[in-house]
Write a protein that holds these residues in place. Structure first.
Motif, short mmCIF file in Angstrom:
data_model
loop_
_atom_site.label_atom_id
_atom_site.label_comp_id
_atom_site.label_asym_id
_atom_site.label_seq_id
_atom_site.Cartn_x
_atom_site.Cartn_y
_atom_site.Cartn_z
N GLY A 99 1.24 -1.26 0.31
CA GLY A 99 0.01 -0.20 -0.15
C GLY A 99 0.54 1.08 -0.04
N ALA A 100 0.17 2.41 0.02
CA ALA A 100 0.86 4.20 0.32
C ALA A 100 0.99 3.57 2.19
CB ALA A 100 0.16 4.78 0.30
N ALA A 101 1.35 5.18 2.31
CA ALA A 101 2.14 4.76 3.93
C ALA A 101 0.81 4.57 5.16
CB ALA A 101 1.62 6.55 4.08
N TRP A 102 1.33 3.75 5.98
CA TRP A 102 0.94 3.36 7.47
C TRP A 102 -0.21 2.13 5.99
CZ3 TRP A 102 0.83 8.54 7.37
CH2 TRP A 102 2.41 9.16 7.85
N SER A 103 -0.29 1.83 5.35
CA SER A 103 -0.41 0.35 4.27
C SER A 103 -1.73 0.74 3.60
CB SER A 103 -0.52 -1.16 5.04
OG SER A 103 0.90 -0.76 5.39
N ILE A 104 -2.27 2.20 3.23
CA ILE A 104 -4.01 2.63 2.84
C ILE A 104 -3.55 1.91 1.95
CG2 ILE A 104 -3.74 4.23 4.12
CD1 ILE A 104 -3.23 6.26 2.58
N LEU A 105 -4.92 2.26 0.39
CA LEU A 105 -4.97 1.66 -0.29
C LEU A 105 -4.57 -0.40 -1.23
CD1 LEU A 105 -4.57 5.00 -1.77
CD2 LEU A 105 -7.14 3.19 -1.53
N GLU A 106 -3.88 -0.72 0.53
CA GLU A 106 -3.20 -1.99 -0.33
C GLU A 106 -3.90 -2.84 -1.08
OE1 GLU A 106 -1.16 -5.54 3.31
OE2 GLU A 106 -2.95 -3.96 3.92
N GLY A 107 -2.70 -3.09 -2.11
CA GLY A 107 -3.15 -3.51 -3.25
C GLY A 107 -3.26 -2.94 -4.83
N GLN A 108 -3.25 -1.65 -4.08
CA GLN A 108 -4.23 -1.12 -5.51
C GLN A 108 -2.86 -0.44 -6.04
OE1 GLN A 108 -7.44 -0.85 -5.28
NE2 GLN A 108 -7.60 -2.22 -4.17
N MET A 109 -2.29 -1.91 -6.98
CA MET A 109 -1.23 -1.35 -7.82
C MET A 109 -1.26 -0.35 -9.22
SD MET A 109 1.92 -2.60 -6.35
CE MET A 109 1.81 -2.91 -4.93
N TRP A 110 -2.15 -1.33 -9.94
CA TRP A 110 -2.85 0.39 -10.84
C TRP A 110 -2.81 1.45 -10.44
CZ3 TRP A 110 -1.09 -0.82 -15.66
CH2 TRP A 110 -1.32 -1.71 -15.44
N PHE A 111 -3.29 1.54 -9.01
CA PHE A 111 -3.99 2.90 -8.48
C PHE A 111 -2.28 4.00 -8.41
CE2 PHE A 111 -4.52 5.94 -5.07
CZ PHE A 111 -4.98 7.30 -5.59
N PHE A 112 -1.72 3.27 -8.01
CA PHE A 112 -0.16 3.64 -7.35
C PHE A 112 0.30 3.85 -8.68
CE2 PHE A 112 -0.86 1.45 -3.38
CZ PHE A 112 -1.08 2.54 -3.10
N TYR A 113 0.50 2.96 -9.66
CA TYR A 113 1.03 3.70 -11.15
C TYR A 113 0.71 4.85 -11.62
CZ TYR A 113 2.46 -2.01 -11.20
OH TYR A 113 2.75 -2.93 -10.68
N ILE A 114 -0.46 4.56 -11.88
CA ILE A 114 -1.70 6.13 -13.11
C ILE A 114 -0.70 7.09 -11.54
CG2 ILE A 114 -3.32 7.22 -13.37
CD1 ILE A 114 -4.56 4.49 -13.73
N VAL A 115 -1.10 7.12 -10.69
CA VAL A 115 -0.94 8.56 -9.63
C VAL A 115 0.17 8.72 -10.02
CG1 VAL A 115 -0.39 9.45 -6.74
CG2 VAL A 115 -3.30 8.03 -8.52
N THR A 116 1.36 8.57 -9.76
CA THR A 116 3.17 8.36 -9.74
C THR A 116 3.21 8.90 -10.88
OG1 THR A 116 3.07 6.32 -8.20
CG2 THR A 116 4.93 7.77 -9.90
N VAL A 117 2.43 8.45 -12.02
CA VAL A 117 3.65 8.66 -13.22
C VAL A 117 2.27 10.20 -13.54
CG1 VAL A 117 2.37 9.00 -16.04
CG2 VAL A 117 3.23 6.42 -14.37
N ILE A 118 1.17 10.31 -12.88
CA ILE A 118 0.52 12.08 -13.69
C ILE A 118 1.43 12.54 -12.10
CG2 ILE A 118 -1.11 12.81 -12.59
CD1 ILE A 118 -3.25 10.71 -13.69
N VAL A 119 1.76 12.29 -11.40
CA VAL A 119 2.54 13.27 -10.50
C VAL A 119 4.18 13.43 -10.76
CG1 VAL A 119 3.85 13.27 -8.13
CG2 VAL A 119 1.53 12.88 -8.22
N ALA A 120 5.20 12.80 -11.43
CA ALA A 120 5.50 13.08 -11.67
C ALA A 120 6.07 13.71 -13.38
CB ALA A 120 6.60 11.73 -11.76
#
Length: 153
Positions: free
Chosen positions: A47-68
Protein backbone atom coordinates in the motif's frame (compact mmCIF):
# COMPACT_ATOMS: atom_id res chain seq x y z
CA UNK A 1 19.55 20.23 -14.34
CA UNK A 2 21.09 19.97 -10.88
CA UNK A 3 17.66 19.33 -9.39
CA UNK A 4 17.12 16.37 -11.68
CA UNK A 5 20.54 15.12 -10.58
CA UNK A 6 19.36 15.41 -6.96
CA UNK A 7 16.27 13.33 -7.82
CA UNK A 8 18.49 10.76 -9.53
CA UNK A 9 20.81 10.53 -6.50
CA UNK A 10 17.80 10.00 -4.22
CA UNK A 11 16.58 7.16 -6.45
CA UNK A 12 20.04 5.55 -6.47
CA UNK A 13 20.46 5.78 -2.67
CA UNK A 14 16.93 4.49 -2.15
CA UNK A 15 17.34 1.54 -4.50
CA UNK A 16 20.77 0.71 -3.07
CA UNK A 17 19.38 0.67 0.48
CA UNK A 18 16.55 -1.60 -0.66
CA UNK A 19 18.97 -3.92 -2.45
CA UNK A 20 21.20 -4.18 0.62
CA UNK A 21 18.18 -4.80 2.83
CA UNK A 22 16.90 -7.65 0.69
CA UNK A 23 20.39 -9.10 0.20
CA UNK A 24 21.38 -9.18 3.86
CA UNK A 25 18.22 -9.14 5.97
CA UNK A 26 15.52 -11.79 5.79
CA UNK A 27 11.91 -10.69 5.31
CA UNK A 28 10.53 -9.86 8.75
CA UNK A 29 13.97 -9.88 10.38
CA UNK A 30 14.93 -6.98 12.62
CA UNK A 31 18.54 -5.82 13.01
CA UNK A 32 19.32 -3.40 15.84
CA UNK A 33 20.92 -0.19 14.66
CA UNK A 34 21.03 2.49 17.33
CA UNK A 35 19.69 0.83 20.50
CA UNK A 36 16.37 2.30 21.56
CA UNK A 37 16.29 4.66 18.59
CA UNK A 38 16.52 2.90 15.25
CA UNK A 39 16.53 -0.57 13.81
CA UNK A 40 16.38 -2.08 10.34
CA UNK A 41 13.37 -4.31 9.75
CA UNK A 42 12.79 -5.79 6.30
CA UNK A 43 9.12 -5.67 5.30
CA UNK A 44 7.06 -5.45 2.12
CA UNK A 45 4.31 -2.86 1.80
CA UNK A 46 1.67 -3.30 -0.90
CA UNK A 47 0.00 0.00 0.00
CA UNK A 48 1.00 3.58 0.65
CA UNK A 49 1.84 5.17 4.00
CA UNK A 50 0.45 3.12 6.87
CA UNK A 51 -0.47 0.50 4.25
CA UNK A 52 -3.48 2.48 3.04
CA UNK A 53 -4.89 1.42 -0.33
CA UNK A 54 -3.15 -1.92 0.08
CA UNK A 55 -2.88 -3.90 -3.15
CA UNK A 56 -4.07 -1.08 -5.43
CA UNK A 57 -1.03 -1.18 -7.73
CA UNK A 58 -2.74 0.26 -10.83
CA UNK A 59 -3.86 3.24 -8.78
CA UNK A 60 -0.28 3.84 -7.63
CA UNK A 61 1.07 3.45 -11.17
CA UNK A 62 -1.35 6.00 -12.60
CA UNK A 63 -1.01 8.50 -9.76
CA UNK A 64 2.80 8.28 -9.73
CA UNK A 65 3.09 8.87 -13.48
CA UNK A 66 0.71 11.83 -13.32
CA UNK A 67 2.46 13.33 -10.28
CA UNK A 68 5.92 12.84 -11.82
CA UNK A 69 4.86 14.54 -15.05
CA UNK A 70 3.30 17.41 -13.11
CA UNK A 71 6.46 17.83 -11.02
CA UNK A 72 8.69 17.85 -14.10
CA UNK A 73 6.42 20.43 -15.77
CA UNK A 74 6.37 22.58 -12.63
CA UNK A 75 10.15 22.31 -12.24
CA UNK A 76 10.49 23.73 -15.75
CA UNK A 77 8.19 26.64 -14.86
CA UNK A 78 9.89 27.62 -11.58
CA UNK A 79 13.58 27.70 -12.44
CA UNK A 80 14.31 30.79 -10.35
CA UNK A 81 13.03 29.34 -7.04
CA UNK A 82 15.74 27.07 -5.58
CA UNK A 83 13.84 26.01 -2.44
CA UNK A 84 10.79 25.05 -4.49
CA UNK A 85 12.97 23.23 -7.02
CA UNK A 86 14.73 21.33 -4.23
CA UNK A 87 11.42 20.30 -2.67
CA UNK A 88 10.10 19.12 -6.02
CA UNK A 89 13.33 17.21 -6.68
CA UNK A 90 13.00 15.38 -3.36
CA UNK A 91 9.37 14.50 -4.11
CA UNK A 92 10.25 13.34 -7.62
CA UNK A 93 13.13 11.17 -6.37
CA UNK A 94 10.99 9.62 -3.64
CA UNK A 95 8.07 8.95 -5.96
CA UNK A 96 10.30 7.33 -8.58
CA UNK A 97 12.12 5.24 -5.95
CA UNK A 98 8.90 3.69 -4.69
CA UNK A 99 7.50 3.44 -8.24
CA UNK A 100 10.45 1.26 -9.25
CA UNK A 101 9.65 -1.12 -6.39
CA UNK A 102 6.00 -1.31 -7.36
CA UNK A 103 6.90 -2.06 -10.98
CA UNK A 104 9.54 -4.67 -10.15
CA UNK A 105 8.02 -6.38 -7.12
CA UNK A 106 4.36 -5.32 -6.77
CA UNK A 107 5.26 -3.96 -3.30
CA UNK A 108 7.57 -1.40 -1.73
CA UNK A 109 10.54 -2.49 0.37
CA UNK A 110 10.58 -0.72 3.73
CA UNK A 111 13.26 -1.07 6.37
CA UNK A 112 13.76 1.93 8.66
CA UNK A 113 12.06 1.48 12.02
CA UNK A 114 11.99 4.10 14.75
CA UNK A 115 12.14 2.18 18.03
CA UNK A 116 11.25 5.09 20.33
CA UNK A 117 7.81 5.69 18.80
CA UNK A 118 5.05 3.57 17.30
CA UNK A 119 5.51 4.67 13.71
CA UNK A 120 5.24 2.72 10.44
CA UNK A 121 8.43 1.29 8.96
CA UNK A 122 9.59 3.39 6.01
CA UNK A 123 12.41 3.79 3.46
CA UNK A 124 14.68 6.43 1.90
CA UNK A 125 12.10 7.31 -0.77
CA UNK A 126 9.51 7.96 1.95
CA UNK A 127 12.00 10.20 3.74
CA UNK A 128 12.63 12.12 0.51
CA UNK A 129 8.89 12.58 -0.05
CA UNK A 130 8.52 13.93 3.48
CA UNK A 131 11.48 16.31 3.16
CA UNK A 132 10.12 17.51 -0.19
CA UNK A 133 6.69 18.27 1.23
CA UNK A 134 8.25 20.11 4.20
CA UNK A 135 10.32 22.23 1.80
CA UNK A 136 7.19 23.06 -0.22
CA UNK A 137 5.41 24.15 2.97
CA UNK A 138 8.37 26.34 3.92
CA UNK A 139 8.33 27.85 0.44
CA UNK A 140 4.61 28.55 0.64
CA UNK A 141 4.51 29.82 4.21
CA UNK A 142 7.61 32.01 4.23
CA UNK A 143 8.42 32.95 0.66
CA UNK A 144 5.26 32.85 -1.45
CA UNK A 145 3.37 34.92 1.12
CA UNK A 146 6.19 37.48 1.33
CA UNK A 147 6.16 37.75 -2.46
CA UNK A 148 2.36 38.21 -2.56
CA UNK A 149 2.49 40.80 0.24
CA UNK A 150 5.23 42.79 -1.50
CA UNK A 151 3.22 42.80 -4.74
CA UNK A 152 0.14 44.08 -2.88
CA UNK A 153 2.06 47.02 -1.36
Amino acid sequence: MKYYLLSFIIVIVDQLSKYLTTAYIELGEQVEGLPGLLSITHIHNTGAAWSILEGQMWFFYIVTVIVALMIIYYMQQTKNQPLLQTGLAFILGGAVGNFIDRLLHQYVIDMIQLDFIDFPIFNIADMALTVGVILLFIQYIFFDREEKESKEN
